[in-house]
Design a protein around this motif. Structure first.
Motif, PDB file in Angstrom:
ATOM      1  N   ALA A   1       0.839  -1.203   0.000  1.00 16.88           N
ATOM      2  CA  ALA A   1       0.000   0.000   0.000  1.00 16.88           C
ATOM      3  C   ALA A   1       0.873   1.251   0.000  1.00 16.88           C
ATOM      4  CB  ALA A   1      -0.915   0.000   1.232  1.00 16.88           C
ATOM      5  N   SER A   2       0.227   2.389  -0.142  1.00 16.11           N
ATOM      6  CA  SER A   2       0.878   3.691  -0.046  1.00 16.11           C
ATOM      7  C   SER A   2      -0.097   4.655   0.624  1.00 16.11           C
ATOM      8  CB  SER A   2       1.261   4.207  -1.434  1.00 16.11           C
ATOM      9  OG  SER A   2       0.097   4.615  -2.142  1.00 16.11           O
ATOM     10  N   PHE A   3       0.339   5.887   0.789  1.00 16.31           N
ATOM     11  CA  PHE A   3      -0.558   6.884   1.377  1.00 16.31           C
ATOM     12  C   PHE A   3      -1.789   7.129   0.505  1.00 16.31           C
ATOM     13  CE2 PHE A   3       2.882   7.991   4.316  1.00 16.31           C
ATOM     14  CZ  PHE A   3       2.145   8.177   5.482  1.00 16.31           C
ATOM     15  N   ALA A   4      -1.729   6.812  -0.781  1.00 24.64           N
ATOM     16  CA  ALA A   4      -2.899   6.949  -1.662  1.00 24.64           C
ATOM     17  C   ALA A   4      -4.010   5.984  -1.266  1.00 24.64           C
ATOM     18  CB  ALA A   4      -2.490   6.714  -3.113  1.00 24.64           C
ATOM     19  N   ASP A   5      -3.687   4.926  -0.530  1.00 20.04           N
ATOM     20  CA  ASP A   5      -4.662   3.925  -0.103  1.00 20.04           C
ATOM     21  C   ASP A   5      -5.192   4.164   1.306  1.00 20.04           C
ATOM     22  OD1 ASP A   5      -4.278   2.240  -2.497  1.00 20.04           O
ATOM     23  OD2 ASP A   5      -2.272   1.914  -1.651  1.00 20.04           O
TER      24      ASP A   5
ATOM     25  N   GLU B   1      -0.688  25.555  22.103  1.00 18.65           N
ATOM     26  CA  GLU B   1      -0.767  26.262  20.821  1.00 18.65           C
ATOM     27  C   GLU B   1       0.530  26.224  20.011  1.00 18.65           C
ATOM     28  OE1 GLU B   1       0.617  28.984  23.962  1.00 18.65           O
ATOM     29  OE2 GLU B   1      -1.163  27.737  23.840  1.00 18.65           O
ATOM     30  N   THR B   2       1.633  25.846  20.599  1.00 22.80           N
ATOM     31  CA  THR B   2       2.893  25.783  19.849  1.00 22.80           C
ATOM     32  C   THR B   2       2.951  24.565  18.928  1.00 22.80           C
ATOM     33  OG1 THR B   2       4.041  24.489  21.556  1.00 22.80           O
ATOM     34  CG2 THR B   2       4.129  26.912  21.747  1.00 22.80           C
ATOM     35  N   MET B   3       2.107  23.597  19.158  1.00 22.35           N
ATOM     36  CA  MET B   3       2.159  22.347  18.425  1.00 22.35           C
ATOM     37  C   MET B   3       1.815  22.506  16.952  1.00 22.35           C
ATOM     38  SD  MET B   3      -0.096  19.771  17.173  1.00 22.35           S
ATOM     39  CE  MET B   3      -1.586  20.145  18.022  1.00 22.35           C
ATOM     40  N   TYR B   4       0.834  23.317  16.614  1.00 20.86           N
ATOM     41  CA  TYR B   4       0.311  23.349  15.246  1.00 20.86           C
ATOM     42  C   TYR B   4       1.366  23.722  14.214  1.00 20.86           C
ATOM     43  CZ  TYR B   4      -2.654  24.162  11.252  1.00 20.86           C
ATOM     44  OH  TYR B   4      -3.214  24.098  10.002  1.00 20.86           O
ATOM     45  N   ALA B   5       2.119  24.763  14.453  1.00 17.12           N
ATOM     46  CA  ALA B   5       3.129  25.199  13.476  1.00 17.12           C
ATOM     47  C   ALA B   5       4.190  24.113  13.271  1.00 17.12           C
ATOM     48  CB  ALA B   5       3.780  26.505  13.916  1.00 17.12           C
ATOM     49  N   ASP B   6       4.663  23.501  14.347  1.00 10.34           N
ATOM     50  CA  ASP B   6       5.650  22.431  14.229  1.00 10.34           C
ATOM     51  C   ASP B   6       5.065  21.213  13.528  1.00 10.34           C
ATOM     52  OD1 ASP B   6       7.616  23.920  15.481  1.00 10.34           O
ATOM     53  OD2 ASP B   6       7.222  23.068  17.463  1.00 10.34           O
ATOM     54  N   PHE B   7       3.824  20.891  13.850  1.00 14.44           N
ATOM     55  CA  PHE B   7       3.145  19.758  13.205  1.00 14.44           C
ATOM     56  C   PHE B   7       3.071  19.981  11.693  1.00 14.44           C
ATOM     57  CE2 PHE B   7      -0.519  17.507  11.587  1.00 14.44           C
ATOM     58  CZ  PHE B   7      -0.436  16.277  12.194  1.00 14.44           C
ATOM     59  N   MET B   8       2.617  21.145  11.284  1.00 13.93           N
ATOM     60  CA  MET B   8       2.482  21.430   9.849  1.00 13.93           C
ATOM     61  C   MET B   8       3.838  21.445   9.162  1.00 13.93           C
ATOM     62  SD  MET B   8      -0.655  21.286   9.313  1.00 13.93           S
ATOM     63  CE  MET B   8      -0.594  21.719   7.574  1.00 13.93           C
ATOM     64  N   ARG B   9       4.852  21.965   9.813  1.00 13.83           N
ATOM     65  CA  ARG B   9       6.197  21.988   9.228  1.00 13.83           C
ATOM     66  C   ARG B   9       6.703  20.564   9.003  1.00 13.83           C
ATOM     67  NH1 ARG B   9      10.853  22.482  12.004  1.00 13.83           N
ATOM     68  NH2 ARG B   9       9.789  23.259  13.838  1.00 13.83           N
ATOM     69  N   GLY B  10       6.500  19.688   9.959  1.00 13.38           N
ATOM     70  CA  GLY B  10       6.917  18.299   9.815  1.00 13.38           C
ATOM     71  C   GLY B  10       6.168  17.581   8.711  1.00 13.38           C
ATOM     72  N   LEU B  11       4.863  17.802   8.642  1.00 11.48           N
ATOM     73  CA  LEU B  11       4.048  17.191   7.596  1.00 11.48           C
ATOM     74  C   LEU B  11       4.484  17.683   6.217  1.00 11.48           C
ATOM     75  CD1 LEU B  11       1.597  15.564   6.605  1.00 11.48           C
ATOM     76  CD2 LEU B  11       0.217  17.614   7.042  1.00 11.48           C
ATOM     77  N   GLU B  12       4.569  18.991   6.065  1.00 12.70           N
ATOM     78  CA  GLU B  12       4.917  19.572   4.765  1.00 12.70           C
ATOM     79  C   GLU B  12       6.299  19.138   4.291  1.00 12.70           C
ATOM     80  OE1 GLU B  12       4.263  23.706   5.605  1.00 12.70           O
ATOM     81  OE2 GLU B  12       2.070  23.471   5.501  1.00 12.70           O
ATOM     82  N   SER B  13       7.196  18.803   5.210  1.00 15.86           N
ATOM     83  CA  SER B  13       8.549  18.417   4.821  1.00 15.86           C
ATOM     84  C   SER B  13       8.606  17.060   4.114  1.00 15.86           C
ATOM     85  CB  SER B  13       9.478  18.422   6.045  1.00 15.86           C
ATOM     86  OG  SER B  13       9.222  17.303   6.879  1.00 15.86           O
ATOM     87  N   VAL B  14       7.551  16.238   4.242  1.00 19.68           N
ATOM     88  CA  VAL B  14       7.576  14.905   3.625  1.00 19.68           C
ATOM     89  C   VAL B  14       6.415  14.619   2.679  1.00 19.68           C
ATOM     90  CG1 VAL B  14       8.958  13.835   5.452  1.00 19.68           C
ATOM     91  CG2 VAL B  14       6.457  13.848   5.637  1.00 19.68           C
ATOM     92  N   VAL B  15       5.539  15.585   2.452  1.00 17.06           N
ATOM     93  CA  VAL B  15       4.371  15.369   1.592  1.00 17.06           C
ATOM     94  C   VAL B  15       4.780  14.847   0.212  1.00 17.06           C
ATOM     95  CG1 VAL B  15       2.575  16.602   0.291  1.00 17.06           C
ATOM     96  CG2 VAL B  15       2.756  16.899   2.753  1.00 17.06           C
ATOM     97  N   GLU B  16       5.677  15.538  -0.458  1.00 18.63           N
ATOM     98  CA  GLU B  16       6.106  15.098  -1.798  1.00 18.63           C
ATOM     99  C   GLU B  16       6.896  13.805  -1.731  1.00 18.63           C
ATOM    100  OE1 GLU B  16       7.747  17.824  -4.654  1.00 18.63           O
ATOM    101  OE2 GLU B  16       6.701  19.496  -3.676  1.00 18.63           O
ATOM    102  N   GLU B  17       7.843  13.736  -0.814  1.00 23.88           N
ATOM    103  CA  GLU B  17       8.700  12.552  -0.677  1.00 23.88           C
ATOM    104  C   GLU B  17       7.883  11.271  -0.524  1.00 23.88           C
ATOM    105  OE1 GLU B  17      11.392  10.673   2.928  1.00 23.88           O
ATOM    106  OE2 GLU B  17      11.293  12.854   2.756  1.00 23.88           O
ATOM    107  N   LEU B  18       6.809  11.324   0.261  1.00 22.06           N
ATOM    108  CA  LEU B  18       6.033  10.130   0.584  1.00 22.06           C
ATOM    109  C   LEU B  18       4.751  10.003  -0.224  1.00 22.06           C
ATOM    110  CD1 LEU B  18       6.469  10.180   4.461  1.00 22.06           C
ATOM    111  CD2 LEU B  18       7.847   8.964   2.754  1.00 22.06           C
ATOM    112  N   GLY B  19       4.463  10.978  -1.082  1.00 18.67           N
ATOM    113  CA  GLY B  19       3.238  10.923  -1.879  1.00 18.67           C
ATOM    114  C   GLY B  19       1.983  11.020  -1.036  1.00 18.67           C
ATOM    115  N   ILE B  20       2.033  11.861  -0.016  1.00 19.62           N
ATOM    116  CA  ILE B  20       0.877  12.040   0.865  1.00 19.62           C
ATOM    117  C   ILE B  20      -0.123  12.951   0.170  1.00 19.62           C
ATOM    118  CG2 ILE B  20       0.090  12.925   3.092  1.00 19.62           C
ATOM    119  CD1 ILE B  20       2.882  12.227   4.206  1.00 19.62           C
TER     120      ILE B  20
END
Length: 136
Positions: free
Chosen positions: A69-73, A86-105
């Protein structure tokens, strides 16, 4: 594709994920909570929520790939996270955005719950990711 991601009219926006997933496959894949550890259980990105999320998502991708499977599934993501302020959101989004393309999310994401907790696997773990996917 066995998964359709939708946000029906009238559901609140904007959010970086779809509210609904519709799957039509026959095989259900569940990836257990993944954390920021390498194959030798070495701790990765200590004290860095963004870095830990990126590594946990990479491990989730490895688990999905092991089942064909992949993230497409993916029909559902659950993320447990510390800190819960409230500090969590910016760090969370930065971590997610750093791998979106790499992992095909997919963007927007599949249905997602981010759940604040007081403690995870070990004291250094700031984030844990679970995924459910459906395959034909």
């Amino acid at each position: 594709m066995t998964v359709d991601l939708i946000t029906p009219e009238g559901m609140f926006q904007p959010v970086p994920y779809h509210h609904v997933s519709i799957s039509s496959g026959r095989r259900h894949v569940s990836v257990s909570g993944q954390i920021a550890r390498d194959e030798h259980a070495n701790k990765l990105s200590p004290g860095d929520l963004a870095g830990q999320l990126a590594h946990a998502l990479r491990n989730t991708a490895r688990g999905l790939a092991g089942a064909g499977a992949s993230f497409a599934d993916v029909v559902r993501l659950r993320v447990y996270v510390i800190p819960t302020d409230e500090t969590m959101y910016a760090d969370f989004m930065r971590g997610l955005e750093s791998v979106v393309e790499e992992l095909g999310i997919p963007q927007p994401l599949p249905p997602l719950s981010v759940i604040g907790v007081n403690y995870l696997f070990e004291p250094d773990v700031l984030v844990e990711v679970e995924a459910d996917a459906v395959l034909d």
